[in-house]
Scaffold this active site. Sequence first.
Site, PDB file in Angstrom:
ATOM      1  N   HIS A  29      17.422 -36.520  -5.209  1.00 12.64           N
ATOM      2  CA  HIS A  29      16.526 -36.872  -4.104  1.00 12.64           C
ATOM      3  C   HIS A  29      15.100 -36.373  -4.349  1.00 12.64           C
ATOM      4  CE1 HIS A  29      19.955 -38.334  -1.901  1.00 12.64           C
ATOM      5  NE2 HIS A  29      20.589 -37.209  -2.225  1.00 12.64           N
ATOM      6  N   CYS A  50       0.823  -1.218   0.000  1.00 10.76           N
ATOM      7  CA  CYS A  50       0.000   0.000   0.000  1.00 10.76           C
ATOM      8  C   CYS A  50       0.856   1.266   0.000  1.00 10.76           C
ATOM      9  CB  CYS A  50      -0.876   0.040   1.235  1.00 10.76           C
ATOM     10  SG  CYS A  50      -1.867  -1.415   1.483  1.00 10.76           S
ATOM     11  N   LYS A  56       6.709  -4.438  -3.751  1.00 13.49           N
ATOM     12  CA  LYS A  56       8.132  -4.119  -3.664  1.00 13.49           C
ATOM     13  C   LYS A  56       8.608  -4.111  -2.216  1.00 13.49           C
ATOM     14  CE  LYS A  56      12.131  -2.866  -5.181  1.00 13.49           C
ATOM     15  NZ  LYS A  56      12.906  -4.036  -5.647  1.00 13.49           N
ATOM     16  N   GLU A  60       8.651 -14.801 -10.255  1.00 15.33           N
ATOM     17  CA  GLU A  60       8.092 -13.495  -9.879  1.00 15.33           C
ATOM     18  C   GLU A  60       7.469 -12.768 -11.061  1.00 15.33           C
ATOM     19  OE1 GLU A  60      10.514 -11.295  -6.342  1.00 15.33           O
ATOM     20  OE2 GLU A  60      11.687 -11.729  -8.121  1.00 15.33           O
ATOM     21  N   ARG A 103       5.348  -0.229  -5.913  1.00 17.80           N
ATOM     22  CA  ARG A 103       5.298  -0.982  -4.658  1.00 17.80           C
ATOM     23  C   ARG A 103       4.348  -2.180  -4.750  1.00 17.80           C
ATOM     24  NH1 ARG A 103       6.691   2.265   0.083  1.00 17.80           N
ATOM     25  NH2 ARG A 103       5.180   1.056   1.248  1.00 17.80           N
TER      26      ARG A 103
HETATM   27  C1  G6P Z   1       9.494  -8.380  -1.576  1.00 19.43           C
HETATM   28  C2  G6P Z   1      10.147  -7.924  -2.871  1.00 19.43           C
HETATM   29  C3  G6P Z   1      11.438  -8.704  -3.090  1.00 19.43           C
HETATM   30  C4  G6P Z   1      12.364  -8.529  -1.896  1.00 19.43           C
HETATM   31  C5  G6P Z   1      11.668  -8.917  -0.591  1.00 19.43           C
HETATM   32  C6  G6P Z   1      12.492  -8.476   0.609  1.00 19.43           C
HETATM   33  O1  G6P Z   1       9.058  -9.687  -1.699  1.00 19.43           O
HETATM   34  O2  G6P Z   1       9.271  -8.123  -3.965  1.00 19.43           O
HETATM   35  O3  G6P Z   1      12.088  -8.231  -4.252  1.00 19.43           O
HETATM   36  O4  G6P Z   1      13.494  -9.308  -2.068  1.00 19.43           O
HETATM   37  O5  G6P Z   1      10.398  -8.257  -0.482  1.00 19.43           O
HETATM   38  O6  G6P Z   1      12.537  -7.075   0.593  1.00 19.43           O
HETATM   39  P1  G6P Z   1      13.664  -6.203   1.267  1.00 19.43           P
HETATM   40  O7  G6P Z   1      13.274  -4.800   0.941  1.00 19.43           O
HETATM   41  O8  G6P Z   1      13.595  -6.492   2.732  1.00 19.43           O
HETATM   42  O9  G6P Z   1      14.952  -6.594   0.669  1.00 19.43           O
END
Ligand code: G6P
Length: 610
Positions: A506, A2, A605, A490, A27
Amino acid sequence: MCGIVGYIGEKNSIPIILEGLKRLEYRGYDSAGIGIINTTECKVVKTKGKVAELEKLINKGSIHSNLGIGHTRWATHGEPSMVNAHPHINEAHTIFLIHNGIIENYATLKKGLQEEGYKFKSETDKEVLVHLIDHYLKTKNNLFQAVRYALNEVEGTYGIAVIYKNEPEKIVVARKGSPLVIGIGKNENFVASDVNALIAHTSQVVYLEDGEVAEIYKDRFHAKTISDENIIKEIHEVDLSIDEISKGGFSHYMLKEIMEQSDSIFNSMRGRLVLKEGISKLGGLQGFEERIANSSRIIISACGTSWHAALVGEYMLEEYTGIPVEVEYASEFRYRHPVITKNDTVIFISQSGETADTLAALKEAKKKGALCLGVCNVVGSTIARDSDAGVYIHAGPEIGVASTKAFTSQLVVLALITLFIARRKNLNMSEGQEIIHEMHILISKVEAILKQNKEIEKIADEYVNCKNFLYLGRGYHFPVALEGALKLKEISYIHAEGYPAAEMKHGPIALIDENMPVVFIAMKDSVYEKVISNIEEVKARKGRILAIANEDDDYIEKLVDHVIKVPKSINMLQPILSVIPLQLLAYHIAVKKGLNVDQPRNLAKSVTVE
Ligand code: G6P
């Protein structure tokens, strides 16, 4: 996740808010809304769709208001819909509220409010807040106090902005666990959940801390804690330009961010390497050198791509420092009662510096007395500020939801930290110098890989219709396999799994046939021969193979269907190179499928809820 934008000043708030919301689109969100108050009307417009649709609905020309708030919603409680979109409104249509976070005790609060006669329209946890504020406005004499009293009843996390018809000269904001910044202008002030939404207007910002409430007028603001203590807030200067957050001629942010990795990697190491002494200089760790080097254990905690960087960090740190390292998902770390001592150093890696689980894990480790280091990209972010010390990765703003340049910069910083500690332990000067030399020549190697973009795009053609992928690597390249698979799923929504190559036998080997591409990261390191054996095992089962291999590897070409070559580096730095073709491969496959790689479905994001 958000996004919040708010404006109070002398200009029309609507275009400012819409533009701010567009800057927050990266985001991740599924609905959007805006609420404005002017002398003649209070209006809320919402849509289940994108900000562009909101813009059409709002019919810009006809409404003018100096006060407004806008929101992009990433659904947690209740599906994406008009009614669940923000702002939420009280029954009298006088209070508008936008909220990021989760109200954990909403069911109890809702019951109490319903007993009082409040009617609820949405399925979300947030609507309770607007009614609770309405409830307190009956007894408290202003919005600020009513918000404060309401928040005292709330359990959970929030970043909120509220406006009220009877007090049209202010926006009230508060924060607990969800970021909120105030932008300071001249006869105008702004509010946002992310500085990116503000920098077109001001570089002066005030970061609200957890448990703080502020009332913002066009020419001033006041802040208090929610328990009513006065506080003085510092104004910070943000060093960020609009150019840095624009696409710069690329079709997507993700491609721009992949292609600028020679710069971002350079920026991560710039000014931090001293060749003469064979050491790394990390100002953010000053004062903690001995404590870090004497740690009995290092724990690295993170989420998503940052967690993959942590796994590479584990290999680096254990190889060079001899300190035992554990890597843990922040979401598990925070709830499993981890045994942490004062002799532990815990490193939290987060691009955004706002990930809710990583932040909670940081609080847990701090409570238990460990030394907490932040490795963040966003300057001034909560994790960066709440850590005892840390190192910024300086990759520059990352807008594409799928993290690319932040990952390679995280690896650079982990290598710098490794050198920092190892030189205080057993690594001698010439060994340190050798690492630094390899770091210096990394940039031209990154450029050589990026030059293969067109060839990688052609290879992507061969794989665009595949439904499942397996990514395999060993040693330093096992985490790279995980990251390659994550990138693909993703943005292309193709099922992809990463595995340590030897583990294939495995289980995953059962999936291999002529329809199942296997991506091998097969660098010429100590496990190369083993990986070649794994390649043979896949070939024997008619699997299609794409290999990421070293430049001087002629042998592998004869074995596999496609090969992408990367220059050789020392083992510790090789993942920085081997991951780049995988980023480009995922990007081109997704684009060929016609997908919006910058805003993949359901993803955010910055994940500010747990
Ligand atoms: C979200 C984003 C990822 C990121 C993860 C951790 O899932 O889409 O790209 O790696 O959060 O975010 P951070 O800002 O803590 O690295």
